[in-house]
Scaffold this motif. Structure first.
Motif: not given
Length: 294
Positions: A200-203, A258-263, A284-290
């Motif tokens: 998601w960040f890269r795109l 800002g995805a296409p057609m998201s509005a 995929g853009d949230i992680m959890s570490i123990v």
């Protein structure tokens, strides 16, 4: 140009590389050339969670409203799914800690996770905002109006949880040092935070949904585990976080990116009576570490 940027919180290097600017951030986003940490290199408004500050909270709320980031009606309607997400967090935690101990939830807000966790632990919450912490106490929860820096407990804890907190802090390194002091030897810490090492960040780059005015640090698994080890923790488990959400909520997050057609998507969902349908998503853009305190 980089001379004006703050030093890296993880490795102390002072020559970060400029990545991007976004109106959704409180300053330019940079990446440490040494360890790879991504962070806001220069703060303009400084909305970090350092203490209860009514003026700062008002300024942040006004900035978020100006950017149209949060739609209160969407967040309110999502409460049942948020509750199920907290149950999943508890199940994840119980893989690494036995029930019956004492748990501290840092940045507990209204205490929804505490309500779930008190079925298995003796729970305490920290929340710096006086109004929010007062509401949590009115619901029968043990919540202190305090930060990690101002909290003075009677003893140590068996577990500490930090859900979407570390990215807001003035100094994650100092906060983890304080958490280590609050945990008994062998105690368990859970950190959930956005993961910059994601498609998601890269795109989406400057349109990434995790770029908001009070987010200052964007960790990858490698940078967060490195910082944890520096502060006396040994990582035990890692996962990309998923949860059940309504299609209304999914559409709102696509809008933020800002995805296409998201509005047009919310109106379509309403017309098809699909707003309340739930799906399980792992963006995929949230992680959890123990991690365990050494």
């Amino acid at each position: 140009m980089s001379a004006a940027f703050s030093v890296c919180e993880v490795c102390g290097a002072d020559r970060p590389r400029f990545l991007l600017s976004s109106p959704k951030l409180d300053g330019p986003l940079v990446r440490c050339r040494s360890c790879g940490l991504v962070y806001v290199g220069e703060r303009t408004g400084d909305f970090t969670f350092s203490a209860a500050d009514a003026d700062r909270s008002t300024a942040l709320a006004e900035r978020v409203a100006e950017l149209g980031i949060v739609r209160p009606e969407v967040e309110e309607a999502e409460r049942p799914c948020h509750l199920e997400a907290d149950r999943e967090r508890l199940r994840w935690l119980l893989r690494y800690a036995d029930p019956g101990g004492s748990l501290l939830d840092v940045g507990c807000s209204l205490g929804t996770f505490l309500e779930v966790a008190r079925e298995s632990f003796s729970v305490t919450g920290l929340e710096p905002d006086p109004g929010t912490s007062s509401q949590a106490r009115a619901a029968g929860l043990r919540v202190e109006t305090a930060t990690l820096d101002t909290f003075s407990p009677d003893g140590t804890f068996d577990l500490v949880t930090m859900f979407h907190v570390i990215e807001h802090l003035q100094s994650p390194s100092r906060a983890l040092q304080r958490v280590h002091e609050l945990l008994r030897p062998g105690g368990v810490l859970v950190v959930e935070t956005p993961c910059v090492d994601s498609a998601w960040f890269r795109l989406t780059k400057s349109r990434w949904r995790q770029l908001i005015p009070d987010h200052y640090f964007f960790f990858s698994r490698a940078t967060l585990e490195r910082l944890l080890r520096q502060r006396g923790f040994e990582p035990l488990g890692y996962t990309k976080v998923g949860r059940r959400a309504t299609l209304r909520f999914v559409a709102d997050r696509l809008r933020r990116s800002g995805a296409p057609m998201s509005a047009q998507l919310p109106a379509l969902l309403r017309a098809l009576h699909l707003e309340e349908k739930t799906v399980y998503v792992t963006p995929g853009d949230i992680m959890s570490i123990v991690a365990r305190a050494r």
